[in-house]
Design a protein around this motif. Structure first.
Motif, PDB file in Angstrom:
ATOM      1  N   ALA A  54     -17.241  13.517  59.513  1.00  0.00           N
ATOM      2  CA  ALA A  54     -16.069  13.493  58.637  1.00  0.00           C
ATOM      3  C   ALA A  54     -15.932  12.158  57.933  1.00  0.00           C
ATOM      4  CB  ALA A  54     -14.806  13.754  59.458  1.00  0.00           C
ATOM      5  N   LEU A  55     -15.241  12.182  56.826  1.00  0.00           N
ATOM      6  CA  LEU A  55     -14.865  10.943  56.154  1.00  0.00           C
ATOM      7  C   LEU A  55     -13.863  10.243  57.052  1.00  0.00           C
ATOM      8  CD1 LEU A  55     -14.931   9.067  53.707  1.00  0.00           C
ATOM      9  CD2 LEU A  55     -13.063  10.422  52.748  1.00  0.00           C
ATOM     10  N   GLY A  56     -14.241   9.065  57.536  1.00  0.00           N
ATOM     11  CA  GLY A  56     -13.389   8.348  58.481  1.00  0.00           C
ATOM     12  C   GLY A  56     -12.135   7.802  57.829  1.00  0.00           C
ATOM     13  N   PRO A  57     -11.004   7.919  58.510  1.00  0.00           N
ATOM     14  CA  PRO A  57      -9.748   7.358  58.000  1.00  0.00           C
ATOM     15  C   PRO A  57      -9.767   5.835  58.109  1.00  0.00           C
ATOM     16  CG  PRO A  57      -9.424   8.198  60.200  1.00  0.00           C
ATOM     17  CD  PRO A  57     -10.845   8.554  59.816  1.00  0.00           C
ATOM     18  N   SER A  58      -8.819   5.191  57.474  1.00  0.00           N
ATOM     19  CA  SER A  58      -8.788   3.728  57.457  1.00  0.00           C
ATOM     20  C   SER A  58      -8.691   3.130  58.858  1.00  0.00           C
ATOM     21  CB  SER A  58      -7.626   3.226  56.596  1.00  0.00           C
ATOM     22  OG  SER A  58      -6.400   3.700  57.126  1.00  0.00           O
TER      23      SER A  58
END
Length: 117
Positions: A54-58
């Motif tokens: 997944a696109l990692g969150p900040s």
């Protein structure tokens, strides 16, 4: 008993990461949904633990978290917090399950998942 049922790998380039694991390990990668590429790591004859990239969150741009299945996410959250865990993401509702992210007392991130009946 909580079972490890899945994993999630966070990346700032999830498409590239998914392609890497597909090429190197033969993982089957599904079409992305919401910046999440589901992966299958086994076969019918030799099952694996499936998960996704997944696109990692900040607050979690890179890394891997296991997902632990529980009967009651609310009870597990209370027990985890009572034993020193911090909640990184409160209980979220999806079509077939609930999900929350925590950090244990020594800094290891993990997810809780409760499947809907």
């Amino acid at each position: 008993m909580g079972r490890v049922v899945s994993f999630e790998m966070s990346s700032q380039d999830p498409k590239k990461a998914a392609a890497f694991y597909s090429e190197v390990f033969g993982w089957k990668v599904s079409e992305p949904q919401w910046d999440y590429w589901g992966v299958n790591t086994g076969s019918k004859e030799k099952p694996g633990v499936d998960g996704g990239v997944a696109l990692g969150p900040s607050d979690y741009p890179h890394g891997t978290r296991i997902q632990i299945e529980v009967d009651s996410i609310d009870n597990a959250l209370l027990k985890a917090k009572g034993n020193g865990a911090q909640v990184a993401r409160e209980k979220m509702e999806f079509a077939d399950f609930y999900l929350a992210y925590l950090v244990d007392p020594v800094g290891i991130g993990f997810g809780l998942i409760e499947r809907k009946s």
